[in-house]
Design an enzyme around this catalytic site. Structure first.
Site, short mmCIF file in Angstrom:
data_model
loop_
_atom_site.label_atom_id
_atom_site.label_comp_id
_atom_site.label_asym_id
_atom_site.label_seq_id
_atom_site.Cartn_x
_atom_site.Cartn_y
_atom_site.Cartn_z
N ASP A 159 43.72 40.24 37.87
CA ASP A 159 42.41 40.82 37.57
C ASP A 159 41.33 39.75 37.56
OD1 ASP A 159 40.74 43.09 36.45
OD2 ASP A 159 40.54 41.62 34.84
N GLU B 268 42.35 40.06 42.82
CA GLU B 268 41.13 40.86 42.84
C GLU B 268 39.96 39.89 42.94
OE1 GLU B 268 38.60 44.12 40.22
OE2 GLU B 268 39.56 42.42 39.25
#
Length: 533
Positions: free
Chosen positions: A202, A254
């Site tokens: 993330d 990401e």
């Protein structure tokens, strides 16, 4: 599949709170996922990526992690996660877990210890604590802005401030500290040892900060906290861990980096295996723009030998049917949304065509839960049910992301549509009353449904050797048409993004279409898979 299964995989994203509820408390859980593994196997996916399932106060949907080595009781237990990983593998499905390295929850033991410690203490060195500016330290230490809007600094009782690029409940870690790096390396090993095939990272481009935490100056380079060169050393250490396993694990980043050359640096052979391609998702339904995105994406990946990734939607953006049904389809990176108003019939036709278009491109595909059902964005959720911090931090001007996180409809004609057992609590977000027509059960009985289209496309994607090849070539077409071939066995994809029917190229067989042909022609907003002569 080979050890490099990830190069051409179809990966299904599960948002655990909204996939399936196994215990009837109104919230999806791991028991619900385990009960639906046969569905995912029939759909034809190669792996499941789970949004965070860790213990969390849920200030940001689980992206505020209190313990990286356990499972939140609302989802089940660590043993449930271990069983799920094993059972999914028996279906031929791998598991990818989400890691959240930029920040932790304010309930994490490290941060609680830091709050209890004195300024300058070792406990506070794990985070970014600073004195404020102004005569009495009453002003934030710098001019940065939170990813959720507003100030990314919170002042505590002793007058010092701590940094949080997201919500105040998500304090940023100091990645210059060796303990932070060592801890996350151990977290990787913890999940890899339990059979996880990889991790999705993330906010992978935000970890490293300029140690001086200077003011952000428009246009200045390097950026004080985005895409800093220090990140590459971190991911090289992670890659060494991933490669140390008999079956190497996969690292998926990401990364929102518009500079394609800098984006590709993360995909060098000793760093991440793949990274999300948000450029394609952000383009409007326009043939020139989508073609430019495909060319730029493949061009960026080719020099480092990495596969591209393709995604139409995820848990942070407006659902595809709604997005493509809007008259102005330009993407707003601030709200993660698109223009209005919405024609859902138009959006569904385009979403079906987009499914075949993306499934035919070289590389891996990410399919967000519910996209295979053609679910629209839920835009009229009651204000008292919203939970996304983006909505509240904007003062209500941003609709937030709850509209794409509404629990899935599985069966029946009224809520909760099989999401939970009979007699269960109402789902954590309400489902629209008309979703009975969109359930898995209803669409499984309809050969023309979105679900059956995805099932057929994923079956063909596995069976067609040309779709495992890394190459593609554009075919000559009218400007409003996208057409390309794959491999050496005559496979082609043709998508009509114009307003009039078009002739298909000479072909031997129509393998699959997103909608009916009209007198042999391809209608507007329709795609076809062909076998060329």
């Amino acid at each position: 599949m080979s050890e490099q299964w990830w190069r051409n995989a179809a990966i299904y994203q599960v948002y655990p709170r909204s996939f399936a509820d196994g215990n009837g408390d109104g919230i999806g859980d791991l028991a619900g996922v385990r009960a639906k593994l046969s569905y995912l196997a029939e759909l034809g996916v190669d792996a499941i990526w789970f949004n965070p399932w860790y213990p969390s106060p849920m200030a940001d949907g689980g992206y505020d992690v209190a313990d990286y080595r356990d499972v939140d009781p609302v989802f089940g237990t660590l043993q449930d996660a271990e069983k799920l990983i094993v059972e999914a593998r028996e279906y031929g499905i791998r598991t990818i877990v989400d890691v959240v390295p930029n920040h932790v929850s304010d309930r994490h033991p490290w941060f609680r210890a830091a709050l209890a410690a004195a300024p300058g203490s070792p406990e506070r060195e794990l985070f970014h604590f600073r004195e404020g500016r102004g005569e009495n330290g009453e002003l934030p230490p710098n001019n940065w802005e939170s990813e959720f809007g507003g100030c990314p600094w919170t002042r505590i009782d002793d007058g010092w401030w701590y940094l949080h690029l997201f919500a105040a409940a998500q304090p940023d870690l100091n990645w210059d500290h060796p303990l932070v790096r060592r801890e996350h390396e151990e977290i990787l090993r913890f999940w890899f040892d339990r059979g996880a095939a990889g991790v999705r990272i993330d906010s992978a481009g935000l970890l490293a900060k300029d140690p001086g935490l200077p003011d952000l100056v428009e246009g200045a380079s390097p950026h004080p906290y985005i895409d800093r060169d220090d990140l590459h050393e971190i991911y090289r250490s992670w890659r060494a861990i991933a490669d140390s396993y008999e079956q190497p694990r996969v690292l998926i980043g990401e990364i929102w980096v518009p500079d394609t050359e800098r984006f590709a640096r993360y995909l060098r052979p000793d760093e991440l295996h793949t990274a999300f391609n948000f450029d394609f998702l952000a383009r409007p339904w326009d043939p020139a723009q989508l073609r430019a995105s495909v060319d730029a994406t493949l061009g960026a990946h080719a020099p480092v030998g990495a596969p591209a990734t393709w995604v139409l939607c995820n848990h942070d953006v407006t659902r595809t049917v709604t997005r493509y049904g809007r008259t102005d389809t330009r993407f707003d990176f601030d709200t993660k949304a698109f223009g209005t108003p919405t024609d859902l019939a138009l959006g569904l036709r385009r979403a079906r065509a987009a499914a075949l278009l993306t499934l035919a491109l070289p590389g891996s595909l990410y399919l967000y839960q519910g996209e295979e059902l053609g679910l629209p964005e839920v835009e009229d959720l009651p204000l008292d049910r919203l939970q996304d911090p983006m909505h509240f931090r904007s003062g209500g001007t941003d609709p937030g992301r709850d509209g794409c996180r509404v629990p899935l409809p599985w069966s029946g004609v009224e809520a909760p549509f099989g999401f939970a057992p009979d007699g269960s609590k109402e789902p954590w977000l309400p489902q629209p009353a008309d979703w009975g027509r969109l359930t898995v059960a209803a669409q499984s009985a309809d050969p023309d449904s979105m679900l059956e289209l995805y099932r057929a496309a994923l079956r063909l994607r596995r069976a067609e050797r040309s779709l495992a090849a890394p190459d593609m070539a554009w075919l000559p077409t009218a400007p409003e048409v996208l057409a390309f071939s794959r491999g050496t066995e005559g496979f082609a994809c043709v998508a009509n993004l114009g307003t009039e029917p078009v002739d298909l190229p000479a072909h031997d067989t129509v393998l699959l279409t997103s909608g009916p042909l009209t007198d042999g022609q391809l209608p507007p907003d329709t795609a076809a898979w062909l076998r060329l002569p």
